[in-house]
Design a protein around this motif. Sequence first.
Motif, PDB file in Angstrom:
ATOM      1  N   SER A  18     -18.713 -38.457 -32.559  1.00 38.39           N
ATOM      2  CA  SER A  18     -17.571 -38.133 -33.417  1.00 38.39           C
ATOM      3  C   SER A  18     -17.418 -36.616 -33.432  1.00 38.39           C
ATOM      4  CB  SER A  18     -17.840 -38.658 -34.844  1.00 38.39           C
ATOM      5  OG  SER A  18     -17.229 -37.833 -35.808  1.00 38.39           O
ATOM      6  N   THR A  19     -16.218 -36.130 -33.226  1.00 41.05           N
ATOM      7  CA  THR A  19     -16.018 -34.667 -33.239  1.00 41.05           C
ATOM      8  C   THR A  19     -16.313 -34.112 -34.636  1.00 41.05           C
ATOM      9  OG1 THR A  19     -13.650 -34.956 -33.643  1.00 41.05           O
ATOM     10  CG2 THR A  19     -14.323 -34.620 -31.348  1.00 41.05           C
ATOM     11  N   ASN A  20     -16.022 -34.908 -35.684  1.00 42.21           N
ATOM     12  CA  ASN A  20     -16.337 -34.434 -37.037  1.00 42.21           C
ATOM     13  C   ASN A  20     -17.844 -34.282 -37.220  1.00 42.21           C
ATOM     14  OD1 ASN A  20     -13.616 -34.462 -37.931  1.00 42.21           O
ATOM     15  ND2 ASN A  20     -14.311 -35.036 -39.977  1.00 42.21           N
ATOM     16  N   GLN A  65     -14.388 -40.882 -28.298  1.00 43.88           N
ATOM     17  CA  GLN A  65     -15.431 -40.920 -29.319  1.00 43.88           C
ATOM     18  C   GLN A  65     -16.017 -42.324 -29.354  1.00 43.88           C
ATOM     19  OE1 GLN A  65     -14.237 -38.079 -32.902  1.00 43.88           O
ATOM     20  NE2 GLN A  65     -12.747 -39.701 -32.695  1.00 43.88           N
ATOM     21  N   GLY A 123     -13.057 -42.866 -39.615  1.00 41.51           N
ATOM     22  CA  GLY A 123     -11.928 -42.792 -40.536  1.00 41.51           C
ATOM     23  C   GLY A 123     -12.488 -42.452 -41.908  1.00 41.51           C
ATOM     24  N   ARG A 124     -11.702 -42.655 -42.949  1.00 39.89           N
ATOM     25  CA  ARG A 124     -12.204 -42.381 -44.288  1.00 39.89           C
ATOM     26  C   ARG A 124     -13.032 -43.560 -44.777  1.00 39.89           C
ATOM     27  NH1 ARG A 124      -7.419 -41.444 -47.998  1.00 39.89           N
ATOM     28  NH2 ARG A 124      -6.689 -43.267 -46.859  1.00 39.89           N
ATOM     29  N   ASP A 139     -13.518 -47.044 -39.191  1.00 38.82           N
ATOM     30  CA  ASP A 139     -13.594 -46.531 -37.813  1.00 38.82           C
ATOM     31  C   ASP A 139     -12.247 -45.964 -37.381  1.00 38.82           C
ATOM     32  OD1 ASP A 139     -16.175 -47.415 -37.516  1.00 38.82           O
ATOM     33  OD2 ASP A 139     -15.534 -49.400 -36.796  1.00 38.82           O
ATOM     34  N   GLU A 169     -10.317 -45.775 -33.816  1.00 35.67           N
ATOM     35  CA  GLU A 169     -10.349 -46.204 -32.416  1.00 35.67           C
ATOM     36  C   GLU A 169     -10.048 -45.005 -31.519  1.00 35.67           C
ATOM     37  OE1 GLU A 169     -11.186 -49.167 -31.373  1.00 35.67           O
ATOM     38  OE2 GLU A 169     -11.387 -49.954 -33.416  1.00 35.67           O
ATOM     39  N   TYR A 171      -8.718 -36.106 -30.000  1.00 37.11           N
ATOM     40  CA  TYR A 171      -9.754 -36.193 -31.018  1.00 37.11           C
ATOM     41  C   TYR A 171     -10.288 -34.791 -31.209  1.00 37.11           C
ATOM     42  CZ  TYR A 171      -9.305 -40.668 -28.659  1.00 37.11           C
ATOM     43  OH  TYR A 171      -8.781 -41.785 -28.056  1.00 37.11           O
ATOM     44  N   LYS A 211       1.149 -46.167 -37.557  1.00 45.16           N
ATOM     45  CA  LYS A 211       0.318 -44.956 -37.647  1.00 45.16           C
ATOM     46  C   LYS A 211       0.076 -44.372 -36.255  1.00 45.16           C
ATOM     47  CE  LYS A 211      -4.061 -43.626 -39.820  1.00 45.16           C
ATOM     48  NZ  LYS A 211      -4.865 -43.883 -41.007  1.00 45.16           N
ATOM     49  N   ILE A 269      -5.930 -38.228 -40.456  1.00 49.12           N
ATOM     50  CA  ILE A 269      -6.658 -36.988 -40.761  1.00 49.12           C
ATOM     51  C   ILE A 269      -7.878 -37.309 -41.605  1.00 49.12           C
ATOM     52  CG2 ILE A 269      -6.475 -34.865 -42.158  1.00 49.12           C
ATOM     53  CD1 ILE A 269      -3.379 -35.202 -41.102  1.00 49.12           C
ATOM     54  N   ILE A 271      -8.724 -34.463 -36.799  1.00 43.97           N
ATOM     55  CA  ILE A 271      -7.412 -35.082 -36.546  1.00 43.97           C
ATOM     56  C   ILE A 271      -7.507 -35.965 -35.310  1.00 43.97           C
ATOM     57  CG2 ILE A 271      -4.958 -34.667 -36.094  1.00 43.97           C
ATOM     58  CD1 ILE A 271      -5.140 -32.068 -37.518  1.00 43.97           C
TER      59      ILE A 271
HETATM   60  C1  BT5 Z   1      -8.013 -41.889 -40.878  1.00 43.39           C
HETATM   61  O1  BT5 Z   1      -8.796 -42.692 -41.669  1.00 43.39           O
HETATM   62  O2  BT5 Z   1      -6.858 -42.094 -40.603  1.00 43.39           O
HETATM   63  C2  BT5 Z   1      -8.730 -40.687 -40.354  1.00 43.39           C
HETATM   64  C3  BT5 Z   1      -8.831 -40.674 -38.850  1.00 43.39           C
HETATM   65  C4  BT5 Z   1      -9.439 -39.405 -38.337  1.00 43.39           C
HETATM   66  C5  BT5 Z   1      -9.826 -39.503 -36.903  1.00 43.39           C
HETATM   67  C6  BT5 Z   1     -10.268 -38.174 -36.353  1.00 43.39           C
HETATM   68  S1  BT5 Z   1     -10.482 -38.238 -34.641  1.00 43.39           S
HETATM   69  C7  BT5 Z   1     -11.240 -36.687 -34.635  1.00 43.39           C
HETATM   70  C8  BT5 Z   1     -12.114 -36.632 -35.867  1.00 43.39           C
HETATM   71  N1  BT5 Z   1     -13.454 -37.134 -35.600  1.00 43.39           N
HETATM   72  C9  BT5 Z   1     -13.711 -38.274 -36.238  1.00 43.39           C
HETATM   73  O3  BT5 Z   1     -14.768 -38.933 -36.142  1.00 43.39           O
HETATM   74  N2  BT5 Z   1     -12.626 -38.626 -36.991  1.00 43.39           N
HETATM   75  C10 BT5 Z   1     -11.595 -37.633 -36.905  1.00 43.39           C
HETATM   76  P1  BT5 Z   1      -8.258 -43.936 -42.529  1.00 43.39           P
HETATM   77  O4  BT5 Z   1      -7.103 -43.532 -43.380  1.00 43.39           O
HETATM   78  O5  BT5 Z   1      -9.480 -44.445 -43.206  1.00 43.39           O
HETATM   79  O6  BT5 Z   1      -7.746 -44.937 -41.444  1.00 43.39           O
HETATM   80  C11 BT5 Z   1      -8.627 -45.713 -40.691  1.00 43.39           C
HETATM   81  C12 BT5 Z   1      -7.940 -47.035 -40.451  1.00 43.39           C
HETATM   82  O7  BT5 Z   1      -6.845 -46.821 -39.539  1.00 43.39           O
HETATM   83  C13 BT5 Z   1      -8.838 -48.067 -39.775  1.00 43.39           C
HETATM   84  O8  BT5 Z   1      -9.531 -48.831 -40.741  1.00 43.39           O
HETATM   85  C14 BT5 Z   1      -7.825 -48.902 -38.993  1.00 43.39           C
HETATM   86  O9  BT5 Z   1      -7.198 -49.844 -39.823  1.00 43.39           O
HETATM   87  C15 BT5 Z   1      -6.773 -47.886 -38.606  1.00 43.39           C
HETATM   88  N3  BT5 Z   1      -7.034 -47.304 -37.270  1.00 43.39           N
HETATM   89  C16 BT5 Z   1      -8.211 -47.134 -36.630  1.00 43.39           C
HETATM   90  N4  BT5 Z   1      -8.025 -46.526 -35.456  1.00 43.39           N
HETATM   91  C17 BT5 Z   1      -6.702 -46.305 -35.328  1.00 43.39           C
HETATM   92  C18 BT5 Z   1      -5.877 -45.703 -34.339  1.00 43.39           C
HETATM   93  N5  BT5 Z   1      -6.382 -45.177 -33.221  1.00 43.39           N
HETATM   94  N6  BT5 Z   1      -4.540 -45.670 -34.566  1.00 43.39           N
HETATM   95  C19 BT5 Z   1      -3.998 -46.171 -35.680  1.00 43.39           C
HETATM   96  N7  BT5 Z   1      -4.718 -46.740 -36.665  1.00 43.39           N
HETATM   97  C20 BT5 Z   1      -6.057 -46.809 -36.501  1.00 43.39           C
END
Ligand code: BT5
Length: 339
Positions: free
Chosen positions: A90-92, A114, A119-120, A124, A126, A134, A185, A189, A207
């Motif tokens: 994970s980049t974070n 990754q 996610g939050r 996860d 994807e 990423y 989506k 973030i 992001i």
């Molecule tokens: C987010 O969380 O939207 C935050 C995503 C942040 C990702 C970046 S990538 C670079 C950096 N390094 C990391 O490890 N993370 C950050 P949240 O609001 O909790 O949304 C997550 C939910 O979005 C999942 O439970 C899925 O339902 C959906 N989801 C997962 N992967 C997706 C994708 N690629 N596109 C759209 N929706 C997705």
Amino acid sequence: MRYEILKLLREAGSGHITGVDIGACFGISRSAVWKHIKELRSEGYNIESSPKKGYRLLPGREQLNSFEIMNGLGTKTVGRGVVYFDEITSTNAHASRLAAEGCPEGMTVVAGMQTHGRGRLGRDWESPRDKGIYLSVVLKPPMAPAETPIFTLAAAVAAVKAIYAATGIRTGVKWPNDIIYDGRKVSGILLEMNSEADRVNWLILGIGINYSQTEDDFPAEIRDRAVSILSASGSGSPQRKSTDVQPGRLTLIRALLREIDEIYQDILGGNNGVILDEWRKYSVTLGKEVRFSLRNTEYTGVAADITDSGSLLVDCSDGIRRELLSGEISIRGIFGYSD
Ligand code: BT5
């Protein structure tokens, strides 16, 4: 060193430079130059070599690496240092490690894929290989933890502006951390923090942007709620400027780092009002019917505004205005909320 040679070849445009001349520039031998050229070629750069004229860089596939991301970026803070990985957990997570080791502010981690994109709330993200962006940026704002929610909104504004600048696609922001295209989506973030009680040590601004996934690339559970930049731009939607050529991920990453940098300088300069106004402009949340739960009770209402600190104000159907500091909302018409 090889990227210095690359820079030289790029500056030469369609002209050649001999191995001797390159070697003289850097005080290395012709065979050392040749070794670097071979490395650049193995990375995918298209370098012609002619025994008489020397080397010449030919147009080729866009390359993603720290040099290409940083070269001439022109930012004050963000992306002053960049590390690129073909693959990472994970980049974070990696940016947090760098921050704990004392890396300078603005350090940016970018990856081609990754294995454990976050996610939050333990969810996860994807992150398939070479299909998304990423990245994570380490920031060290001199402020209290309570002041940091603005960063999520600021990053959302930066992402919307960068996507538009690089691709011509108009996206919107769903409070607090989703970037939406056509009800789906396209980007998320993740803001993580390490702090003392009254002072931030560092923030990790992560992001993720879906870039080239087709519908089949998304797992079934999110297929109807996720979209990528390229599938959005292919749709011929009026939300896209018609004149744009297809940019690569590199263009978008650089646009994103510039926008984050600009908005970070706004925050440091106390110009949160500018960010909040832009957020309002791009919002797909305000004025909409929303649903959320607070302490195990479900509410519906109309999203009225955001506060200076980035909370969402909702005029609930029971007549009470409630303030959401963080969490999740459903918006009627987005992600399948239609009842
Ligand atoms: C987010 O969380 O939207 C935050 C995503 C942040 C990702 C970046 S990538 C670079 C950096 N390094 C990391 O490890 N993370 C950050 P949240 O609001 O909790 O949304 C997550 C939910 O979005 C999942 O439970 C899925 O339902 C959906 N989801 C997962 N992967 C997706 C994708 N690629 N596109 C759209 N929706 C997705």
